[in-house]
Design a protein around this motif. Structure first.
Motif, PDB file in Angstrom:
ATOM      1  N   TYR A   1       0.868  -1.012  -0.089  1.00  0.00           N
ATOM      2  CA  TYR A   1      -0.041  -0.271   0.104  1.00  0.00           C
ATOM      3  C   TYR A   1       0.921   1.290   0.228  1.00  0.00           C
ATOM      4  CZ  TYR A   1      -3.504   3.395   1.202  1.00  0.00           C
ATOM      5  OH  TYR A   1      -4.644   4.457   1.545  1.00  0.00           O
TER       6      TYR A   1
ATOM      7  N   LEU B   1       1.121  -0.938  -7.123  1.00  0.00           N
ATOM      8  CA  LEU B   1       0.096  -0.198  -7.137  1.00  0.00           C
ATOM      9  C   LEU B   1      -0.145   1.181  -8.071  1.00  0.00           C
ATOM     10  CD1 LEU B   1      -2.417   0.232  -5.317  1.00  0.00           C
ATOM     11  CD2 LEU B   1      -1.101   1.968  -4.001  1.00  0.00           C
TER      12      LEU B   1
ATOM     13  N   ASP C   1       0.232   5.406   0.656  1.00  0.00           N
ATOM     14  CA  ASP C   1      -0.630   6.513   0.786  1.00  0.00           C
ATOM     15  C   ASP C   1      -0.433   7.577  -0.186  1.00  0.00           C
ATOM     16  OD1 ASP C   1      -2.291   8.495   1.957  1.00  0.00           O
ATOM     17  OD2 ASP C   1      -2.138   7.637   4.052  1.00  0.00           O
TER      18      ASP C   1
ATOM     19  N   HIS D   1      -4.706   1.995   4.826  1.00  0.00           N
ATOM     20  CA  HIS D   1      -3.520   0.904   5.374  1.00  0.00           C
ATOM     21  C   HIS D   1      -2.149   1.675   5.478  1.00  0.00           C
ATOM     22  CE1 HIS D   1      -6.305  -2.346   3.793  1.00  0.00           C
ATOM     23  NE2 HIS D   1      -6.204  -1.681   2.651  1.00  0.00           N
TER      24      HIS D   1
END
Length: 320
Positions: free
Chosen positions: A3, A99, A5, A71
């Protein structure tokens, strides 16, 4: 899948609007661009910033990203079970995919079409980069070499990181903050779809003499006290060579003296102006003769630059 952010990377709140996303990207992209940043990790940070911006500027991609939940950065996670069908058009495996690559390919079912071997045509992704140029480049136009590492689909629908290198022409009169569009220079289209576009954000390097505002230039003009008081003709540099400027008697500090059409050229016709901002400079070392002359001037002059102090104090005294 790890993940990232994207909101944290851009330094914005999750409810930030599109303008805030764009403003944050431009600020950080300029700070961490490999041509500018001295941070050893600047290049990697620049890529993360670009990936975050490409996802959050697009309403569809942003909605899909938000559905992934929250997350910790770097945490391994899996998208919700129905996420692929809702946003990609078909189930998919999130193993061994980055990602950024996932969202680079997210556009109206492109992933589903690729996996199903369909002929659904999708345009290539648009890219945005910063082009750093000098004032001389803006004055005469220039060509910049661009080297990008971007995600692209192959014929079987698989994502790969590929190197793209090409030249881009910066037109005469390009200004700081201007956004240029290069059609067809973005990501490759899928299944015969048109190639995306590349957007160049122009950033002017600071100049030793001039400050730039649009097509106008600003220059600090040092004057001696006697030049400002008596008037003078002084030589002033401009991007196209020096010119003589008449300084009227009684010129004061901070006054703007305009040199018409001595700024940057405009794209279609005409030029901006150059404004010389007067700075009164006093000598720091005086000869005995100069000291004597200044003393004579001090004794003879009735000029009081602080007269308004006295008037204000008298007014305040009467009010009390």
């Amino acid at each position: 899948m790890k993940y990232k952010d994207y909101y944290q990377i851009l330094g914005i709140e999750r409810d930030a609007d599109t303008d805030a996303v764009k403003k944050a990207y431009r600020k950080l992209a300029h700070k961490y661009h490999p041509d500018v940043s001295k941070d050893p990790a600047g290049e990697e940070k620049f890529k993360e910033i670009a990936d975050a911006y490409q996802t959050l500027k697009d309403p569809e991609k942003r909605a899909a990203y938000d559905q992934l939940g929250r997350h910790s950065p770097g945490q391994e996670f899996q998208p919700p079970p129905d996420w692929g069908q809702q946003f990609g058009g078909a189930p998919f495996s999130a193993e061994d995919i980055d990602l950024a690559d996932l969202f680079a390919g997210l556009a109206g079912g492109r992933r589903g079409a690729a996996r199903q071997g369909g002929k659904f045509q999708m345009p290539g992704q648009d890219y945005e980069v910063t082009a750093h140029i000098t004032l001389d480049d803006a004055l005469r136009g220039t060509t910049v070499d661009l080297n990008l590492t971007v995600p692209e689909y192959d014929d079987s629908g698989r994502l790969h990181r590929v190197e793209r290198s090409f030249k881009a022409r910066i037109p005469i009169g390009a200004t700081d903050g201007q956004r240029l569009r290069l059609r067809g220079k973005g990501g490759k289209g899928f299944n015969g779809g048109p190639d995306g576009d590349l957007y160049l954000n122009i950033a002017l390097h600071p100049h030793a003499l001039y400050r730039v505002s649009g097509h106008d230039l600003y220059l600090d003009l040092p004057l001696t006290p006697w030049e400002a008081a008596l008037g003078a003709e002084v030589e002033v540099p401009t991007p196209r060579g020096s010119v003589q400027l008449k300084v009227p008697p009684g010129t004061h500090a901070g006054q703007k003296l305009r040199l018409a059409k001595r700024g940057l050229p405009k794209p279609r016709e005409g030029e901006g102006d150059l404004f010389a901002i007067v700075q009164i400079v006093v000598p720091t070392v005086l000869s005995e003769r100069e000291r004597t002359l200044f003393k004579e001037l001090s004794d003879a002059s009735t000029f009081n630059p602080r007269g308004h102090f006295e008037r204000e104090m008298k007014h305040a005294s009467r009010a009390n």
